[in-house]
Design a protein around this motif. Structure first.
Motif, PDB file in Angstrom:
ATOM      1  N   LYS A 210       5.987 -12.946  -0.192  1.00 14.30           N
ATOM      2  CA  LYS A 210       6.235 -13.507   1.193  1.00 14.30           C
ATOM      3  C   LYS A 210       7.373 -12.701   1.865  1.00 14.30           C
ATOM      4  O   LYS A 210       7.418 -12.000   2.931  1.00 14.30           O
ATOM      5  N   LYS A 211       8.595 -12.769   1.068  1.00 13.63           N
ATOM      6  CA  LYS A 211       9.998 -11.918   1.553  1.00 13.63           C
ATOM      7  C   LYS A 211       9.855 -10.560   1.729  1.00 13.63           C
ATOM      8  O   LYS A 211      10.247  -9.844   2.520  1.00 13.63           O
ATOM      9  N   PHE A 212       8.877 -10.056   0.899  1.00 10.05           N
ATOM     10  CA  PHE A 212       8.780  -8.403   0.895  1.00 10.05           C
ATOM     11  C   PHE A 212       7.491  -7.959   1.382  1.00 10.05           C
ATOM     12  O   PHE A 212       6.934  -6.858   1.080  1.00 10.05           O
ATOM     13  N   ARG A 213       6.837  -8.675   2.082  1.00  7.31           N
ATOM     14  CA  ARG A 213       5.199  -8.434   2.502  1.00  7.31           C
ATOM     15  C   ARG A 213       5.173  -7.164   3.476  1.00  7.31           C
ATOM     16  O   ARG A 213       4.299  -6.380   3.003  1.00  7.31           O
ATOM     17  N   ASP A 214       6.305  -6.810   4.032  1.00  6.03           N
ATOM     18  CA  ASP A 214       6.214  -5.427   4.688  1.00  6.03           C
ATOM     19  C   ASP A 214       6.168  -4.121   3.850  1.00  6.03           C
ATOM     20  O   ASP A 214       6.121  -3.135   4.357  1.00  6.03           O
ATOM     21  N   ARG A 215       6.510  -4.434   2.628  1.00  2.00           N
ATOM     22  CA  ARG A 215       6.569  -3.241   1.807  1.00  2.00           C
ATOM     23  C   ARG A 215       5.103  -3.091   0.988  1.00  2.00           C
ATOM     24  O   ARG A 215       4.966  -2.310   0.080  1.00  2.00           O
ATOM     25  N   PHE A 216       3.970  -3.887   1.459  1.00  2.00           N
ATOM     26  CA  PHE A 216       2.836  -3.701   0.861  1.00  2.00           C
ATOM     27  C   PHE A 216       1.744  -3.030   1.859  1.00  2.00           C
ATOM     28  O   PHE A 216       1.575  -3.589   2.986  1.00  2.00           O
ATOM     29  N   ASN A 217       0.875  -2.220   1.323  1.00  2.00           N
ATOM     30  CA  ASN A 217      -0.284  -1.453   2.297  1.00  2.00           C
ATOM     31  C   ASN A 217      -1.438  -1.913   1.399  1.00  2.00           C
ATOM     32  O   ASN A 217      -1.558  -1.805   0.369  1.00  2.00           O
ATOM     33  N   ILE A 218      -2.268  -2.976   2.437  1.00  2.00           N
ATOM     34  CA  ILE A 218      -3.576  -3.425   1.574  1.00  2.00           C
ATOM     35  C   ILE A 218      -4.784  -2.798   2.320  1.00  2.00           C
ATOM     36  O   ILE A 218      -4.915  -2.898   3.488  1.00  2.00           O
ATOM     37  N   VAL A 219      -5.847  -2.611   1.538  1.00  2.00           N
ATOM     38  CA  VAL A 219      -7.109  -2.351   2.161  1.00  2.00           C
ATOM     39  C   VAL A 219      -8.143  -3.083   1.380  1.00  2.00           C
ATOM     40  O   VAL A 219      -7.789  -3.556   0.325  1.00  2.00           O
ATOM     41  N   ALA A 220      -9.435  -3.248   2.085  1.00  2.00           N
ATOM     42  CA  ALA A 220     -10.532  -3.901   1.337  1.00  2.00           C
ATOM     43  C   ALA A 220     -11.722  -3.013   1.386  1.00  2.00           C
ATOM     44  O   ALA A 220     -12.124  -2.351   2.219  1.00  2.00           O
ATOM     45  N   VAL A 221     -11.974  -2.676   0.154  1.00  2.00           N
ATOM     46  CA  VAL A 221     -13.151  -1.582  -0.162  1.00  2.00           C
ATOM     47  C   VAL A 221     -14.570  -2.358  -0.251  1.00  2.00           C
ATOM     48  O   VAL A 221     -14.927  -2.968  -1.177  1.00  2.00           O
ATOM     49  N   GLU A 222     -15.431  -1.884   0.593  1.00  2.00           N
ATOM     50  CA  GLU A 222     -16.753  -2.579   0.317  1.00  2.00           C
ATOM     51  C   GLU A 222     -17.768  -1.800  -0.430  1.00  2.00           C
ATOM     52  O   GLU A 222     -18.777  -1.256   0.217  1.00  2.00           O
ATOM     53  N   ALA A 223     -17.433  -1.924  -1.585  1.00  2.00           N
ATOM     54  CA  ALA A 223     -18.463  -1.424  -2.872  1.00  2.00           C
ATOM     55  C   ALA A 223     -19.518  -2.375  -2.768  1.00  2.00           C
ATOM     56  O   ALA A 223     -19.740  -3.587  -2.978  1.00  2.00           O
ATOM     57  N   PRO A 224     -20.882  -1.807  -2.496  1.00  2.00           N
ATOM     58  CA  PRO A 224     -21.999  -2.682  -2.298  1.00  2.00           C
ATOM     59  C   PRO A 224     -22.753  -2.749  -3.553  1.00  2.00           C
ATOM     60  O   PRO A 224     -22.714  -2.048  -4.591  1.00  2.00           O
ATOM     61  N   SER A 225     -23.280  -4.116  -4.068  1.00  2.00           N
ATOM     62  CA  SER A 225     -24.010  -4.342  -5.155  1.00  2.00           C
ATOM     63  C   SER A 225     -25.541  -4.762  -4.858  1.00  2.00           C
ATOM     64  O   SER A 225     -25.705  -5.177  -3.677  1.00  2.00           O
ATOM     65  N   LYS A 226     -26.546  -4.079  -5.689  1.00  2.00           N
ATOM     66  CA  LYS A 226     -27.585  -4.403  -5.416  1.00  2.00           C
ATOM     67  C   LYS A 226     -28.195  -5.861  -5.444  1.00  2.00           C
ATOM     68  O   LYS A 226     -28.919  -6.299  -4.948  1.00  2.00           O
ATOM     69  N   GLU A 227     -27.323  -6.736  -6.334  1.00  2.00           N
ATOM     70  CA  GLU A 227     -27.574  -8.087  -6.384  1.00  2.00           C
ATOM     71  C   GLU A 227     -26.553  -8.746  -6.176  1.00  2.00           C
ATOM     72  O   GLU A 227     -25.237  -8.539  -6.343  1.00  2.00           O
ATOM     73  N   SER A 228     -26.520  -9.901  -5.856  1.00  2.00           N
ATOM     74  CA  SER A 228     -25.435 -10.952  -5.393  1.00  2.00           C
ATOM     75  C   SER A 228     -24.974 -11.628  -6.416  1.00  2.00           C
ATOM     76  O   SER A 228     -25.949 -12.033  -7.471  1.00  2.00           O
ATOM     77  N   GLY A 229     -23.569 -11.871  -6.841  1.00  2.00           N
ATOM     78  CA  GLY A 229     -23.048 -12.612  -7.858  1.00  2.00           C
ATOM     79  C   GLY A 229     -22.472 -11.884  -9.010  1.00  2.00           C
ATOM     80  O   GLY A 229     -22.168 -10.359  -8.801  1.00  2.00           O
TER      81      GLY A 229
END
Length: 412
Positions: A210-229
Motif C-alpha cells: 500500500k505504501k509503495f503503490r506508485d512504484r508498481f506498473n500493472i497490466v491485465a493480459v487477456e489470454a483466451p481459453s477455448k474452455e472455461s475453468g
C-alpha cells in the motif's frame, strides 16, 4: 564545500549506476528457455530456445546483486573480461518435485524460462540449481552471441490484448506485474478484468505494498481459453485452456499450477512484464507461488483475496510458508541449515533477518516454533501472518520488512 563534494559524489555514483546497464546491454529482453530433467540422483540442464523481445522491464541498477538467494541462480558474465554483469535468483517446480518420493523411482522433465537484458556482446551464462542444504547440485554454463541468427524475434506483432490497470509514477524504475487470464473464454474477459482489478486492490490493501503503490506498473493480459475453468485430474476433468493449468500438482488436491512456462511467456511476449500473476477461472480452492516464476490463484473462491496475496509473497519476495504440518515426511528445511528465506529461521545463522525488530515497538516479535512445514526446529517471527493463515489480516513485521527491502532493491 563539504556538502558540495558529498552532492557531487552522489551524482557520480548515480551516473555510474545509470551507465552500467548501457555499457553491457540494450533495451531489449533475451528470453532463454531451458529444460530441467532428472531424478533425485541425477539432474541435468539443457538449453531449449533463445528469443529476443522488444524492451527490458527488469532491474537496471544493482545488476550483479541478489535481493534473495533463491533455490537457483542465473549469472551473466561478459565473455571477454569474465565480469559478472547480471544476476537473478529463482525457484522451480522441478526442485520441489525432487523432494517427493516419485523422484526416487522415475525421471521427469520441466520447462523453465528466464529473462535477462539483451547483451551487446558475447556473454557466458551460468545456471545453477541448489538443494535444500543450499548446495549447488547441478550447473550449466553456455555462451550466447547476440548476432546469432537462430535467436528468434518475438513480441513484435500479434501481441495478446491487454489493458493497463495502473501506471507507475516512474515507469523506468518500477516493478512490472502482469495479471494473465487462465480458463477464461473470449466471452468471459469482462469477468477476468474485474477479477484482475479485485486482485490488484487486494494486494495494495496490505502493507507495505500500500505504501509503495506508485512504484508498481500493472497490466491485465487477456489470454483466451477455448474452455472455461481449469483441469481437475482427480475428477477426470481435463480442460483446453491457454496455460493448461491443473489441480493435483504432485498429487496434492489444492496445489494449482501450470507446467507450460513456454506457453505462458509466449502469451506475454511484447507486453510490459517481469512478475506474473495467473488468475484461474475456478471456484475450487487452490494456488501456488514460485520465486521469480509466477503466482497462480483461483479467483472465485471466498479465499481469493488472501490467497492471491499470500502467493505473491512467495513469487515476488521469496517468503517461506510459516505454517507447519502435523507430520512432515521429508523436511523441506533441514534443521542444521539456515534457510535463505528472510521470514523463517532454524537459528543456525540468524544474522540479517528480523533481529533488528526484536525488543522494539511490537513486543510480540521474537521466535515462534512451527514454520516452514515443521512443527519443531524452524521458527517464525510472530504469532500469525499472511504467510501463515488466510484469516490473519496482514503480513507480520518480519515479512513487511523483507518485502520493503525487495521493493527498494528494484526501485530505489
Amino acid at each position: 564545500m563539504r556538502k558540495f563534494l558529498i552532492f557531487l559524489g552522489v551524482i557520480i555514483s548515480l551516473t555510474i549506476n545509470a551507465q552500467n546497464f548501457d555499457n553491457y546491454f540494450i533495451d531489449k529482453t533475451l528470453r532463454i528457455d531451458y529444460n530441467f530433467s532428472g531424478n533425485v540422483n541425477h539432474q541435468s540442464i539443457a538449453v531449449d530456445e533463445l528469443n529476443v523481445i522488444p524492451r527490458w522491464y527488469g532491474k537496471r541498477n544493482r545488476l550483479a546483486e541478489l535481493p534473495v538467494e533463491g533455490n537457483g541462480q542465473i549469472t551473466v558474465r561478459d565473455h571477454h573480461s569474465g565480469k559478472v554483469i547480471y544476476r537473478n535468483s529463482f525457484s522451480t517446480l522441478f526442485q520441489e518435485w525432487l523432494s517427493y518420493d516419485e523422484a526416487k523411482t522415475t525421471s521427469k522433465s520441466f520447462e523453465n524460462v528466464f529473462l535477462i537484458p539483451m547483451p551487446k556482446d558475447t556473454v557466458d551464462i551460468t545456471l545453477d540449481l541448489r538443494n535444500n542444504r543450499r548446495q549447488v547440485m547441478v550447473s550449466l554454463t553456455h555462451q550466447v552471441t547476440p548476432t546469432d541468427i537462430l535467436i528468434r524475434h518475438i513480441g513484435e506483432k500479434n501481441i495478446t490484448p491487454y489493458i493497463t490497470l495502473q501506471q507507475a509514477t516512474d515507469t523506468c524504475h518500477c516493478i512490472h506485474i502482469a495479471y494473465i487470464a487462465e480458463g477464461y473464454t473470449p466471452g468471459e474477459m469482462n469477468t477476468f478484468i474485474k477479477d484482475a482489478k479485485f486482485a490488484m486492490e487486494s494486494l495494495f490493501s496490505y502493507q507495505p505494498f500500500k505504501k509503495f503503490r506508485d512504484r508498481f506498473n500493472i497490466v491485465a493480459v487477456e489470454a483466451p481459453s477455448k474452455e472455461s475453468g481449469t483441469s481437475e485430474p482427480s475428477k477426470g476433468i481435463w480442460k483446453n485452456t491457454a496455460l493448461h493449468s491443473h489441480f493435483d500438482t504432485f498429487y496434492s488436491d489444492r496445489y494449482l499450477t501450470t507446467l507450460h512456462l513456454k506457453d505462458l511467456h509466449n502469451w506475454l511476449a511484447g507486453i510490459p512484464y517481469e512478475h506474473i500473476i495467473i488468475l484461474v477461472n475456478t471456484d475450487k480452492y487452490g494456488g501456488g507461488g514460485i520465486l521469480n516464476s509466477y503466482n497462480l490463484s483461483m479467483t472465485h473462491h471466498k479465499a481469493f483475496r488472501p490467497v492471491v496475496v499470500h502467493e505473491f509473497g512467495h513469487s515476488f519476495a521469496g517468503l517461506a510458508d510459516e505454517y507447519a504440518y502435523d507430520s512432515e515426511q521429508i523436511p523441506m528445511y533441514p534443521h542444521d541449515v539456515e534457510p535463505w528465506e528472510k521470514n523463517i529461521t532454524t537459528k543456525v545463522n540468524f544474522v540479517g533477518k528480523w533481529e533488528n525488530l526484536i525488543g522494539k515497538k511490537d513486543k510480540k516479535i521474537g521466535f515462534y516454533e512451527g514454520a516452514g512445514y515443521s512443527i519443531k526446529g524452524v521458527y517464525r517471527a510472530y504469532p500469525d501472518c499472511r504467510m501463515r493463515t488466510n484469516e490473519y489480516p496482514e503480513f507480520c513485521p518480519a515479512c513487511q520488512q523483507a518485502i520493503t527491502q525487495i521493493i527498494n532493491f528494484y526501485t530505489k
